[in-house]
Every structure is written in structure tokens, then in C-alpha cells.
Write a protein that holds these residues in place. Structure first.
Motif, PDB file in Angstrom:
ATOM      1  N   LEU A  14       0.074  11.473   1.165  1.00 43.65           N
ATOM      2  CA  LEU A  14      -0.725  10.398   1.765  1.00 43.65           C
ATOM      3  C   LEU A  14      -0.100   9.947   3.088  1.00 43.65           C
ATOM      4  O   LEU A  14       0.297   8.784   3.230  1.00 43.65           O
ATOM      5  N   PRO A  15      -0.012  10.847   4.071  1.00 43.09           N
ATOM      6  CA  PRO A  15       0.675  10.484   5.317  1.00 43.09           C
ATOM      7  C   PRO A  15      -0.015   9.383   6.114  1.00 43.09           C
ATOM      8  O   PRO A  15       0.633   8.687   6.892  1.00 43.09           O
ATOM      9  N   ASN A  16      -1.306   9.194   5.926  1.00 43.63           N
ATOM     10  CA  ASN A  16      -2.052   8.184   6.681  1.00 43.63           C
ATOM     11  C   ASN A  16      -2.148   6.845   5.960  1.00 43.63           C
ATOM     12  O   ASN A  16      -2.872   5.961   6.400  1.00 43.63           O
ATOM     13  N   VAL A  17      -1.432   6.734   4.842  1.00 44.21           N
ATOM     14  CA  VAL A  17      -1.450   5.498   4.063  1.00 44.21           C
ATOM     15  C   VAL A  17      -0.114   4.793   4.240  1.00 44.21           C
ATOM     16  O   VAL A  17       0.943   5.425   4.229  1.00 44.21           O
ATOM     17  N   SER A  18      -0.181   3.486   4.388  1.00 41.99           N
ATOM     18  CA  SER A  18       1.020   2.677   4.539  1.00 41.99           C
ATOM     19  C   SER A  18       1.986   2.923   3.378  1.00 41.99           C
ATOM     20  O   SER A  18       1.564   3.008   2.222  1.00 41.99           O
ATOM     21  N   PRO A  19       3.278   3.017   3.667  1.00 45.93           N
ATOM     22  CA  PRO A  19       4.258   3.169   2.577  1.00 45.93           C
ATOM     23  C   PRO A  19       4.165   2.063   1.530  1.00 45.93           C
ATOM     24  O   PRO A  19       4.422   2.303   0.359  1.00 45.93           O
ATOM     25  N   LEU A  20       3.775   0.859   1.943  1.00 43.57           N
ATOM     26  CA  LEU A  20       3.641  -0.253   0.997  1.00 43.57           C
ATOM     27  C   LEU A  20       2.486  -0.051   0.028  1.00 43.57           C
ATOM     28  O   LEU A  20       2.477  -0.599  -1.065  1.00 43.57           O
ATOM     29  N   GLN A  21       1.486   0.748   0.426  1.00 45.48           N
ATOM     30  CA  GLN A  21       0.284   0.889  -0.383  1.00 45.48           C
ATOM     31  C   GLN A  21       0.187   2.221  -1.130  1.00 45.48           C
ATOM     32  O   GLN A  21      -0.703   2.400  -1.958  1.00 45.48           O
ATOM     33  N   ARG A  22       1.082   3.132  -0.883  1.00 42.17           N
ATOM     34  CA  ARG A  22       0.973   4.478  -1.460  1.00 42.17           C
ATOM     35  C   ARG A  22       0.995   4.521  -2.982  1.00 42.17           C
ATOM     36  O   ARG A  22       0.458   5.441  -3.574  1.00 42.17           O
ATOM     37  N   GLU A  23       1.629   3.560  -3.617  1.00 41.62           N
ATOM     38  CA  GLU A  23       1.735   3.596  -5.074  1.00 41.62           C
ATOM     39  C   GLU A  23       0.705   2.724  -5.776  1.00 41.62           C
ATOM     40  O   GLU A  23       0.709   2.630  -6.999  1.00 41.62           O
ATOM     41  N   LEU A  24      -0.190   2.104  -5.023  1.00 43.99           N
ATOM     42  CA  LEU A  24      -1.242   1.303  -5.652  1.00 43.99           C
ATOM     43  C   LEU A  24      -2.226   2.232  -6.358  1.00 43.99           C
ATOM     44  O   LEU A  24      -2.678   3.228  -5.801  1.00 43.99           O
ATOM     45  N   ASP A  25      -2.572   1.889  -7.576  1.00 45.00           N
ATOM     46  CA  ASP A  25      -3.506   2.714  -8.345  1.00 45.00           C
ATOM     47  C   ASP A  25      -4.816   2.949  -7.603  1.00 45.00           C
ATOM     48  O   ASP A  25      -5.340   4.052  -7.596  1.00 45.00           O
ATOM     49  N   VAL A  26      -5.337   1.899  -6.972  1.00 43.64           N
ATOM     50  CA  VAL A  26      -6.627   2.035  -6.291  1.00 43.64           C
ATOM     51  C   VAL A  26      -6.529   3.010  -5.125  1.00 43.64           C
ATOM     52  O   VAL A  26      -7.451   3.785  -4.866  1.00 43.64           O
ATOM     53  N   VAL A  27      -5.419   3.023  -4.427  1.00 48.14           N
ATOM     54  CA  VAL A  27      -5.220   3.960  -3.314  1.00 48.14           C
ATOM     55  C   VAL A  27      -5.112   5.383  -3.854  1.00 48.14           C
ATOM     56  O   VAL A  27      -5.723   6.313  -3.321  1.00 48.14           O
ATOM     57  N   LEU A  28      -4.344   5.561  -4.913  1.00 51.65           N
ATOM     58  CA  LEU A  28      -4.205   6.895  -5.509  1.00 51.65           C
ATOM     59  C   LEU A  28      -5.537   7.414  -6.018  1.00 51.65           C
ATOM     60  O   LEU A  28      -5.857   8.600  -5.860  1.00 51.65           O
ATOM     61  N   LEU A  29      -6.348   6.546  -6.603  1.00 52.29           N
ATOM     62  CA  LEU A  29      -7.670   6.951  -7.078  1.00 52.29           C
ATOM     63  C   LEU A  29      -8.548   7.394  -5.912  1.00 52.29           C
ATOM     64  O   LEU A  29      -9.137   8.469  -5.938  1.00 52.29           O
ATOM     65  N   HIS A  30      -8.627   6.560  -4.889  1.00 57.58           N
ATOM     66  CA  HIS A  30      -9.502   6.863  -3.763  1.00 57.58           C
ATOM     67  C   HIS A  30      -9.016   8.062  -2.957  1.00 57.58           C
ATOM     68  O   HIS A  30      -9.801   8.951  -2.638  1.00 57.58           O
ATOM     69  N   GLU A  31      -7.740   8.071  -2.634  1.00 56.99           N
ATOM     70  CA  GLU A  31      -7.195   9.118  -1.767  1.00 56.99           C
ATOM     71  C   GLU A  31      -6.894  10.418  -2.506  1.00 56.99           C
ATOM     72  O   GLU A  31      -6.843  11.477  -1.897  1.00 56.99           O
ATOM     73  N   GLY A  32      -6.677  10.324  -3.819  1.00 50.98           N
ATOM     74  CA  GLY A  32      -6.304  11.511  -4.577  1.00 50.98           C
ATOM     75  C   GLY A  32      -7.400  12.126  -5.415  1.00 50.98           C
ATOM     76  O   GLY A  32      -7.332  13.304  -5.773  1.00 50.98           O
ATOM     77  N   ILE A  33      -8.440  11.339  -5.740  1.00 49.95           N
ATOM     78  CA  ILE A  33      -9.501  11.859  -6.612  1.00 49.95           C
ATOM     79  C   ILE A  33     -10.881  11.688  -6.000  1.00 49.95           C
ATOM     80  O   ILE A  33     -11.617  12.652  -5.823  1.00 49.95           O
ATOM     81  N   LEU A  34     -11.253  10.440  -5.695  1.00 50.43           N
ATOM     82  CA  LEU A  34     -12.629  10.178  -5.287  1.00 50.43           C
ATOM     83  C   LEU A  34     -13.037  10.955  -4.033  1.00 50.43           C
ATOM     84  O   LEU A  34     -14.071  11.617  -4.030  1.00 50.43           O
TER      85      LEU A  34
END
Length: 113
Positions: A14-34
Motif C-alpha cells: 500500500l505505497p500510496n496509503v499513509s503509514p498511519l492508516q495502513r493497518e486499519l481494517d477498512v483500508v485493508l478491505l478497500h485497498e486489498g479486496i474491494l
């Protein structure tokens, strides 16, 4: 249950995601699955074109059982400390990631008494 593999390099994934937000479940769902797996873009998410949000797990399960939805994802709530950390870094939380309950009256939290 989906969990990250130990040792996963989220900075690489997730290079385009803030380091503070990379481990948020919602970010992982959107960026990794959806988006990558299902083609659901952030524009579609914003318009709730391909998904809906449910506060209650029972409602989400009923939607899947009745055919009103194809799949349901259950996410961990964001810790208040994480929200504060992201906010004090002048970053914006992802959509629907700050759906806390019970709700405070906005006048109490937004205006001086």
C-alpha cells in the motif's frame, strides 16, 4: 476470517496509503479486496453504488441470507486512540471508519457551552 500473514510489508503493498492508516481494517478491505479483486472503486464506495454499510451484524447476515447482498464483511472498530493519532497528523479518516455508537449530540461536541 481473513488475517494478514505475519511479516507482510504493508508499505510495499500500500505505497500510496499513509503509514498511519495502513493497518486499519477498512483500508485493508478497500485497498486489498474491494478495488483490486472486485473492481469496486473509491468513487463507487463514496456513492454506495456497490455496497451498503450496516451497523448491526444481524442486518448484514439477513441481507446475505435473503439475497439482498452477495457478501458481508465484518470489520474491527477503530480505536479512539488511532483516530486521534490520525486526526492530529492532519489526515482524514476513511469513509465510515468513524461510525461510533452511541452518538454524541453534535452541539455538545462541536460548540462551546
Amino acid at each position: 476470517m481473513l488475517v494478514l500473514r505475519p511479516g507482510v510489508d504493508l508499505a510495499q503493498l500500500l505505497p500510496n496509503v499513509s503509514p498511519l492508516q495502513r493497518e486499519l481494517d477498512v483500508v485493508l478491505l478497500h485497498e486489498g479486496i474491494l478495488e483490486p479483486a472486485l473492481g469496486i472503486t473509491m468513487q463507487a464506495v463514496t456513492k454506495e453504488a456497490n455496497l451498503t454499510y450496516e451497523r448491526e451484524a444481524t442486518n448484514a447476515l439477513n441481507a446475505v441470507d435473503s439475497g439482498g447482498a452477495q457478501i458481508a464483511f465484518f470489520l474491527n472498530a477503530c480505536d479512539v486512540e488511532k483516530v486521534v493519532e490520525i486526526a492530529t497528523a492532519n489526515e482524514v479518516m476513511p469513509q465510515k471508519s468513524t461510525d461510533f455508537f452511541p452518538k454524541l449530540l453534535s452541539g455538545i461536541t462541536m460548540y462551546r457551552v
